[in-house]
Design a protein around this motif. Structure first.
Motif, PDB file in Angstrom:
ATOM      1  N   GLN A 108      -1.441  16.267   0.692  1.00 34.50           N
ATOM      2  CA  GLN A 108      -1.858  17.533   0.696  1.00 34.50           C
ATOM      3  C   GLN A 108      -0.721  18.473   1.049  1.00 34.50           C
ATOM      4  N   GLN A 145       0.369  22.498   1.852  1.00 35.49           N
ATOM      5  CA  GLN A 145       0.086  23.929   2.293  1.00 35.49           C
ATOM      6  C   GLN A 145       1.356  24.624   2.659  1.00 35.49           C
ATOM      7  N   SER A 168       1.862  16.702  -7.511  1.00 36.94           N
ATOM      8  CA  SER A 168       0.868  17.438  -6.251  1.00 36.94           C
ATOM      9  C   SER A 168       1.196  18.715  -6.519  1.00 36.94           C
ATOM     10  N   GLY A 181       0.537  22.433  -4.046  1.00 39.84           N
ATOM     11  CA  GLY A 181      -0.011  22.936  -2.802  1.00 39.84           C
ATOM     12  C   GLY A 181      -0.386  24.438  -2.880  1.00 39.84           C
TER      13      GLY A 181
END
Length: 121
Positions: A2, A4, A110, A112
């Motif tokens: 994840q 951020q 991926s 964010g």
């Protein structure tokens, strides 16, 4: 994994901002991380990338010499130091993971949540 991004804000032209990307999770896809940005009405633009294990950096021509990408291993974050900002740098900035050989072309694994950067003239 994840991701951020945080650290965005409003800054005057010529100013600086430091963006960070918090990394969590156990499955890291790819061997590099990078920053992208998207301005209103424009396509996503590659900004910078760095191999996860170090050894080099890659920058878009539009930010070369003004932006610096690096890893803060102690904090497990990806950092983008932005200096000499101009209104053209206004965008939402995202961090991403992917392959070192593909991030520049916009291929990421991926992605964010982004942080807004606004540069006033």
């Amino acid at each position: 994994v994840q991701l951020q991004a945080f650290g965005g804000g409003l800054v005057q032209a010529g100013g600086s901002l430091r963006l960070s990307c918090a990394i969590s999770g156990r499955t890291f896809r790819g061997d590099a991380m990078g920053w992208f940005r998207q301005a209103p009405g424009k396509d996503v633009e590659f900004i910078a990338a760095i191999p996860w294990r170090g050894g080099g950096t890659d920058y878009a021509e539009s930010v070369k010499g003004r932006f610096t990408i690096y890893r803060d291993s102690a904090e497990n974050t990806l950092v983008l130091q932005m200096n000499s900002l101009t209104p053209e740098d206004t965008a939402i900035y995202h961090c991403a993971t992917g392959m070192w050989t593909r991030l520049r072309t916009g291929q990421y694994d991926s992605w964010g949540q982004g942080t807004q950067v606004t540069v006033s003239s």
